[in-house]
Design a protein around this motif. Structure first.
Motif, PDB file in Angstrom:
ATOM      1  N   ASP A 158      -1.842  -4.091   3.794  1.00 28.09           N
ATOM      2  CA  ASP A 158      -1.005  -5.013   4.561  1.00 28.09           C
ATOM      3  C   ASP A 158       0.253  -4.301   5.037  1.00 28.09           C
ATOM      4  O   ASP A 158       0.807  -3.441   4.344  1.00 28.09           O
ATOM      5  CB  ASP A 158      -0.593  -6.223   3.710  1.00 28.09           C
ATOM      6  CG  ASP A 158      -1.792  -7.042   3.247  1.00 28.09           C
ATOM      7  OD1 ASP A 158      -2.791  -7.073   3.984  1.00 28.09           O
ATOM      8  OD2 ASP A 158      -1.713  -7.629   2.154  1.00 28.09           O
ATOM      9  N   TYR A 165       0.345  -8.163   8.820  1.00 30.19           N
ATOM     10  CA  TYR A 165      -0.975  -7.858   9.368  1.00 30.19           C
ATOM     11  C   TYR A 165      -1.833  -7.199   8.300  1.00 30.19           C
ATOM     12  O   TYR A 165      -1.319  -6.507   7.413  1.00 30.19           O
ATOM     13  CB  TYR A 165      -0.864  -6.929  10.580  1.00 30.19           C
ATOM     14  CG  TYR A 165      -0.169  -7.556  11.767  1.00 30.19           C
ATOM     15  CD1 TYR A 165      -0.890  -8.239  12.739  1.00 30.19           C
ATOM     16  CD2 TYR A 165       1.214  -7.465  11.912  1.00 30.19           C
ATOM     17  CE1 TYR A 165      -0.250  -8.819  13.829  1.00 30.19           C
ATOM     18  CE2 TYR A 165       1.860  -8.042  12.993  1.00 30.19           C
ATOM     19  CZ  TYR A 165       1.121  -8.717  13.943  1.00 30.19           C
ATOM     20  OH  TYR A 165       1.759  -9.297  15.016  1.00 30.19           O
ATOM     21  N   LEU A 174      -8.017  -4.846  12.710  1.00 34.86           N
ATOM     22  CA  LEU A 174      -6.692  -5.459  12.628  1.00 34.86           C
ATOM     23  C   LEU A 174      -6.852  -6.970  12.581  1.00 34.86           C
ATOM     24  O   LEU A 174      -7.551  -7.558  13.411  1.00 34.86           O
ATOM     25  CB  LEU A 174      -5.846  -5.049  13.840  1.00 34.86           C
ATOM     26  CG  LEU A 174      -4.504  -5.757  14.030  1.00 34.86           C
ATOM     27  CD1 LEU A 174      -3.549  -5.418  12.894  1.00 34.86           C
ATOM     28  CD2 LEU A 174      -3.889  -5.381  15.380  1.00 34.86           C
ATOM     29  N   LYS A 190      -4.802 -10.930  11.213  1.00 31.21           N
ATOM     30  CA  LYS A 190      -3.609 -11.633  10.745  1.00 31.21           C
ATOM     31  C   LYS A 190      -4.019 -13.015  10.271  1.00 31.21           C
ATOM     32  O   LYS A 190      -4.668 -13.760  11.008  1.00 31.21           O
ATOM     33  CB  LYS A 190      -2.559 -11.738  11.854  1.00 31.21           C
ATOM     34  CG  LYS A 190      -1.243 -12.340  11.375  1.00 31.21           C
ATOM     35  CD  LYS A 190      -0.161 -12.245  12.435  1.00 31.21           C
ATOM     36  CE  LYS A 190       1.176 -12.717  11.883  1.00 31.21           C
ATOM     37  NZ  LYS A 190       2.260 -12.596  12.897  1.00 31.21           N
TER      38      LYS A 190
END
Length: 216
Positions: A87, A91, A115, A117
């Motif tokens: 992390d 993200y 990637l 979130k």
């Protein structure tokens, strides 16, 4: 605030100055309306005034972008194995694969880094480490995912003795605000140059110069 959060004051100060510049430029336009607040008068303002407003707004946006990068950018350097997740800045990054490929005139080590979130996938990033055998020159190709609020950079490094890979991760918030502000400043200058008053003044100076040449 700095003592409580441990963060720099560059961000709040830069954001305040940027907002002050933009609001000041807007206030100057509003003052041109007079007490009647007739907004139709804005359409009749000289282009130089609109150019000044645009350029000052661009400077404010640029200052906010620089302050955002200086205060809130994040960086991470670590050794990652395939399948690991880490992390940074809210993200999540997952190293899914590292493979060897061949390009037109180079060999490359390419990684697949996902990637996300809050569990939502945003992009599949592919940083590379290339080697050009003819020139004997290695290069690093960063993978970039960007929007108006932040840029995310991922760089793949050398393999490690334990089988992992060195990975650098950078998050630069508001980086594109710098480019947007620069474009607005340039646009403001161009708008000002189209003001009719400048063209008339230039023509008058030219006529005076011609009229002042003595006869032979």
């Amino acid at each position: 605030w700095t003592l409580q959060t441990g963060q720099s004051l560059h961000g709040p100060i830069g954001m305040f100055l940027g907002a002050w510049l933009i609001s000041g430029a807007m206030m100057e336009l509003i003052l041109r309306l007079g007490q009647s607040l007739d907004f139709s008068r804005l359409l009749r303002l000289p282009r130089a005034d609109w150019g000044k407003f645009t350029a000052h707004s661009g400077l404010g946006v640029t200052m906010a972008g620089i302050a955002g990068i200086m205060a809130w950018q994040a960086e991470d350097i670590r050794v990652v194995n395939v399948g690991d997740t880490w992390d940074l800045g809210g993200y999540e990054f997952t190293l899914e694969d590292v493979r060897q490929e061949r390009g037109p005139n180079y060999f490359t080590t390419m990684a697949d880094i996902r990637l996300a979130k809050n569990g939502t996938e945003l992009a599949l990033m592919n940083p590379e480490k290339r080697n050009y055998p003819v020139a004997q020159m290695p290069t690093t190709e960063a993978a970039i995912d960007y929007n108006m609020m932040r840029d995310v950079y991922v760089v793949i490094g050398d393999p490690q003795a334990d089988g992992g890979w060195a990975v650098r991760t950078y998050i630069k918030p508001m980086a594109n605000w710098i480019w947007l502000g620069s474009a607005l400043m340039a646009l403001g200058g161009l708008i000002s140059l189209t003001d009719r008053r400048f063209r008339v003044a230039a023509g008058a100076r030219k006529q005076n110069t011609i009229g002042g040449v003595p006869a032979e």
